[in-house]
Motif scaffolding. Structure first.
Motif, PDB file in Angstrom:
ATOM      1  N   THR A  11       0.868  -1.172   0.000  1.00 27.03           N
ATOM      2  CA  THR A  11       0.000   0.000   0.000  1.00 27.03           C
ATOM      3  C   THR A  11       0.904   1.220   0.000  1.00 27.03           C
ATOM      4  OG1 THR A  11      -0.093   0.020   2.414  1.00 27.03           O
ATOM      5  CG2 THR A  11      -1.843  -1.183   1.265  1.00 27.03           C
ATOM      6  N   ILE A  12       0.338   2.347  -0.271  1.00 32.13           N
ATOM      7  CA  ILE A  12       1.140   3.567  -0.288  1.00 32.13           C
ATOM      8  C   ILE A  12       1.795   3.739   1.077  1.00 32.13           C
ATOM      9  CG2 ILE A  12       1.052   6.085  -0.489  1.00 32.13           C
ATOM     10  CD1 ILE A  12      -1.101   5.725  -2.575  1.00 32.13           C
ATOM     11  N   GLY A  13       3.110   3.917   1.068  1.00 33.66           N
ATOM     12  CA  GLY A  13       3.850   4.114   2.299  1.00 33.66           C
ATOM     13  C   GLY A  13       4.426   2.844   2.897  1.00 33.66           C
ATOM     14  N   ALA A  14       4.094   1.705   2.315  1.00 35.05           N
ATOM     15  CA  ALA A  14       4.620   0.449   2.842  1.00 35.05           C
ATOM     16  C   ALA A  14       5.180  -0.390   1.704  1.00 35.05           C
ATOM     17  CB  ALA A  14       3.510  -0.331   3.557  1.00 35.05           C
ATOM     18  N   ALA A  15       6.344  -0.971   1.920  1.00 41.35           N
ATOM     19  CA  ALA A  15       6.924  -1.861   0.924  1.00 41.35           C
ATOM     20  C   ALA A  15       6.111  -3.153   0.877  1.00 41.35           C
ATOM     21  CB  ALA A  15       8.373  -2.171   1.269  1.00 41.35           C
ATOM     22  N   PRO A  16       5.892  -3.703  -0.296  1.00 38.69           N
ATOM     23  CA  PRO A  16       5.134  -4.952  -0.407  1.00 38.69           C
ATOM     24  C   PRO A  16       5.799  -6.097   0.357  1.00 38.69           C
ATOM     25  CG  PRO A  16       5.316  -3.896  -2.539  1.00 38.69           C
ATOM     26  CD  PRO A  16       6.232  -3.151  -1.614  1.00 38.69           C
ATOM     27  N   ARG A  17       4.962  -6.951   0.950  1.00 37.54           N
ATOM     28  CA  ARG A  17       5.462  -8.145   1.632  1.00 37.54           C
ATOM     29  C   ARG A  17       5.488  -9.333   0.682  1.00 37.54           C
ATOM     30  NH1 ARG A  17       6.226  -8.780   6.565  1.00 37.54           N
ATOM     31  NH2 ARG A  17       5.344 -10.881   6.682  1.00 37.54           N
ATOM     32  N   ASN A  18       4.672  -9.280  -0.367  1.00 39.57           N
ATOM     33  CA  ASN A  18       4.592 -10.361  -1.351  1.00 39.57           C
ATOM     34  C   ASN A  18       4.403  -9.763  -2.737  1.00 39.57           C
ATOM     35  OD1 ASN A  18       4.349 -12.877   0.419  1.00 39.57           O
ATOM     36  ND2 ASN A  18       2.749 -11.561   1.247  1.00 39.57           N
ATOM     37  N   ARG A  34      12.066  -6.055  -8.313  1.00 39.74           N
ATOM     38  CA  ARG A  34      11.976  -6.613  -6.968  1.00 39.74           C
ATOM     39  C   ARG A  34      10.991  -7.776  -6.894  1.00 39.74           C
ATOM     40  NH1 ARG A  34      12.480  -2.452  -2.273  1.00 39.74           N
ATOM     41  NH2 ARG A  34      13.680  -4.233  -1.572  1.00 39.74           N
ATOM     42  N   THR A  35      11.279  -8.682  -5.969  1.00 37.17           N
ATOM     43  CA  THR A  35      10.341  -9.723  -5.565  1.00 37.17           C
ATOM     44  C   THR A  35      10.291  -9.694  -4.042  1.00 37.17           C
ATOM     45  OG1 THR A  35      12.034 -11.453  -5.423  1.00 37.17           O
ATOM     46  CG2 THR A  35      10.887 -11.210  -7.536  1.00 37.17           C
ATOM     47  N   ALA A  36       9.222 -10.241  -3.490  1.00 40.35           N
ATOM     48  CA  ALA A  36       9.113 -10.341  -2.031  1.00 40.35           C
ATOM     49  C   ALA A  36       8.236 -11.544  -1.701  1.00 40.35           C
ATOM     50  CB  ALA A  36       8.507  -9.068  -1.438  1.00 40.35           C
ATOM     51  N   ALA A  37       8.633 -12.273  -0.681  1.00 41.37           N
ATOM     52  CA  ALA A  37       7.862 -13.418  -0.194  1.00 41.37           C
ATOM     53  C   ALA A  37       7.861 -13.378   1.320  1.00 41.37           C
ATOM     54  CB  ALA A  37       8.457 -14.726  -0.701  1.00 41.37           C
ATOM     55  N   GLY A  38       6.682 -13.188   1.905  1.00 38.49           N
ATOM     56  CA  GLY A  38       6.569 -13.151   3.358  1.00 38.49           C
ATOM     57  C   GLY A  38       7.396 -12.053   4.000  1.00 38.49           C
ATOM     58  N   GLY A  39       7.580 -10.947   3.292  1.00 36.65           N
ATOM     59  CA  GLY A  39       8.325  -9.821   3.833  1.00 36.65           C
ATOM     60  C   GLY A  39       9.812  -9.847   3.536  1.00 36.65           C
ATOM     61  N   ALA A  40      10.306 -10.935   2.934  1.00 36.47           N
ATOM     62  CA  ALA A  40      11.728 -11.022   2.578  1.00 36.47           C
ATOM     63  C   ALA A  40      11.896 -10.555   1.133  1.00 36.47           C
ATOM     64  CB  ALA A  40      12.225 -12.457   2.727  1.00 36.47           C
ATOM     65  N   PRO A  41      12.512  -9.386   0.921  1.00 35.31           N
ATOM     66  CA  PRO A  41      12.651  -8.866  -0.434  1.00 35.31           C
ATOM     67  C   PRO A  41      13.968  -9.258  -1.099  1.00 35.31           C
ATOM     68  CG  PRO A  41      13.264  -7.178   1.125  1.00 35.31           C
ATOM     69  CD  PRO A  41      12.866  -8.399   1.935  1.00 35.31           C
ATOM     70  N   SER A  42      13.942  -9.314  -2.403  1.00 32.93           N
ATOM     71  CA  SER A  42      15.137  -9.454  -3.235  1.00 32.93           C
ATOM     72  C   SER A  42      15.017  -8.420  -4.338  1.00 32.93           C
ATOM     73  CB  SER A  42      15.234 -10.841  -3.859  1.00 32.93           C
ATOM     74  OG  SER A  42      15.568 -11.792  -2.886  1.00 32.93           O
ATOM     75  N   ASP A  43      16.130  -7.864  -4.740  1.00 33.37           N
ATOM     76  CA  ASP A  43      16.032  -6.923  -5.841  1.00 33.37           C
ATOM     77  C   ASP A  43      17.314  -6.880  -6.652  1.00 33.37           C
ATOM     78  OD1 ASP A  43      16.854  -3.606  -4.795  1.00 33.37           O
ATOM     79  OD2 ASP A  43      17.498  -5.447  -3.861  1.00 33.37           O
ATOM     80  N   GLU A  44      17.155  -6.409  -7.881  1.00 31.86           N
ATOM     81  CA  GLU A  44      18.250  -6.249  -8.825  1.00 31.86           C
ATOM     82  C   GLU A  44      18.103  -4.867  -9.455  1.00 31.86           C
ATOM     83  OE1 GLU A  44      20.663  -8.474  -9.562  1.00 31.86           O
ATOM     84  OE2 GLU A  44      19.882 -10.025  -8.225  1.00 31.86           O
ATOM     85  N   ASP A  45      19.217  -4.238  -9.721  1.00 33.49           N
ATOM     86  CA  ASP A  45      19.219  -2.956 -10.412  1.00 33.49           C
ATOM     87  C   ASP A  45      19.034  -3.213 -11.896  1.00 33.49           C
ATOM     88  OD1 ASP A  45      19.693  -0.446 -11.490  1.00 33.49           O
ATOM     89  OD2 ASP A  45      21.506  -0.098 -10.316  1.00 33.49           O
ATOM     90  N   THR A  79      16.990 -11.021 -13.744  1.00 34.76           N
ATOM     91  CA  THR A  79      16.385 -12.317 -13.458  1.00 34.76           C
ATOM     92  C   THR A  79      16.553 -12.555 -11.963  1.00 34.76           C
ATOM     93  OG1 THR A  79      16.970 -13.176 -15.639  1.00 34.76           O
ATOM     94  CG2 THR A  79      16.451 -14.794 -13.939  1.00 34.76           C
ATOM     95  N   ILE A  80      15.444 -12.812 -11.285  1.00 31.42           N
ATOM     96  CA  ILE A  80      15.490 -13.059  -9.837  1.00 31.42           C
ATOM     97  C   ILE A  80      14.998 -14.473  -9.575  1.00 31.42           C
ATOM     98  CG2 ILE A  80      14.664 -12.345  -7.566  1.00 31.42           C
ATOM     99  CD1 ILE A  80      14.411  -9.503  -8.642  1.00 31.42           C
ATOM    100  N   THR A  81      15.771 -15.221  -8.794  1.00 29.12           N
ATOM    101  CA  THR A  81      15.430 -16.615  -8.493  1.00 29.12           C
ATOM    102  C   THR A  81      15.225 -16.861  -7.002  1.00 29.12           C
ATOM    103  OG1 THR A  81      17.768 -17.204  -8.379  1.00 29.12           O
ATOM    104  CG2 THR A  81      16.674 -17.486 -10.512  1.00 29.12           C
ATOM    105  N   ARG A  82      15.197 -15.825  -6.204  1.00 29.02           N
ATOM    106  CA  ARG A  82      15.019 -15.984  -4.759  1.00 29.02           C
ATOM    107  C   ARG A  82      13.877 -15.086  -4.273  1.00 29.02           C
ATOM    108  NH1 ARG A  82      18.764 -12.944  -6.488  1.00 29.02           N
ATOM    109  NH2 ARG A  82      19.135 -10.922  -5.577  1.00 29.02           N
ATOM    110  N   ASP A  83      13.306 -15.466  -3.152  1.00 29.50           N
ATOM    111  CA  ASP A  83      12.207 -14.718  -2.537  1.00 29.50           C
ATOM    112  C   ASP A  83      11.043 -14.497  -3.503  1.00 29.50           C
ATOM    113  OD1 ASP A  83      13.618 -14.468  -0.075  1.00 29.50           O
ATOM    114  OD2 ASP A  83      14.796 -12.869  -0.970  1.00 29.50           O
TER     115      ASP A  83
END
Length: 122
Positions: A11-18, A34-45, A79-83
Motif C-alpha cells: 500500500t502507499i507508504g509500505a513496501a510490499p510483503r509479497n 523486486r520480488t518479495a515473499a513473506g516480507g523477505a525482499p530481493s532486488d536487482e538494479d 532475473t530473480i530466483t530468490r524470494d
C-alpha cells in the motif's frame, strides 16, 4: 516520489510483503526489479534511467519453476530466483505512488495500459 508497479500487496507508504514489481525510488537514479515473499525482499538494479515524459514497456514474466524475468522495452534487465511469492491470491495487480518530499507540488504516474495473463498447465 517513489512508485511501484506490478503484482504486489503493498500500500502507499509500505513496501510490499509479497509480489513481483518494478520500483523507482525517490532517491535512486535507476529502476529496481523486486520480488518479495513473506516480507523477505530481493532486488536487482535494472540499470535503466527513466526520463520523465518518456514511455516504456515494463514486463514481468515468471516461468513457474523458480525464476522471474524483468524486461524494459522488450530487453531482459534482471532475473530473480530468490524470494519468489508462492501463494496465489496473496497479492494482485497494483500501482502505487508515494510522495516522499515537498509540499504543494502534485506527483503523477501515467499508465497507458496494464495487461495480466495467467497461464496454467493442463
Amino acid at each position: 516520489s517513489t512508485w511501484r508497479i506490478g503484482l504486489h500487496d503493498g500500500t502507499i507508504g509500505a513496501a510490499p510483503r509479497n509480489g513481483f514489481y518494478f520500483e523507482q525510488a525517490a532517491d535512486a537514479a535507476t529502476l529496481r526489479c523486486r520480488t518479495a515473499a513473506g516480507g523477505a525482499p530481493s532486488d536487482e538494479d535494472a540499470g535503466v534511467e527513466l526520463a520523465p515524459g518518456t514511455a516504456h514497456r515494463l514486463r514481468i514474466t515468471s516461468d513457474g519453476g523458480g525464476a522471474a524475468y524483468f524486461s524494459v522495452d522488450d530487453e531482459i534487465v534482471a532475473t530473480i530466483t530468490r524470494d519468489l511469492p508462492a501463494a496465489r491470491g496473496a497479492f494482485g495487480l497494483s500501482i502505487t505512488l508515494e510522495k516522499t518530499a515537498g509540499t504543494g507540488t502534485e506527483h503523477a504516474l501515467v499508465v497507458d495500459y496494464v495487461y495480466l495473463l495467467w497461464g496454467v498447465s493442463r
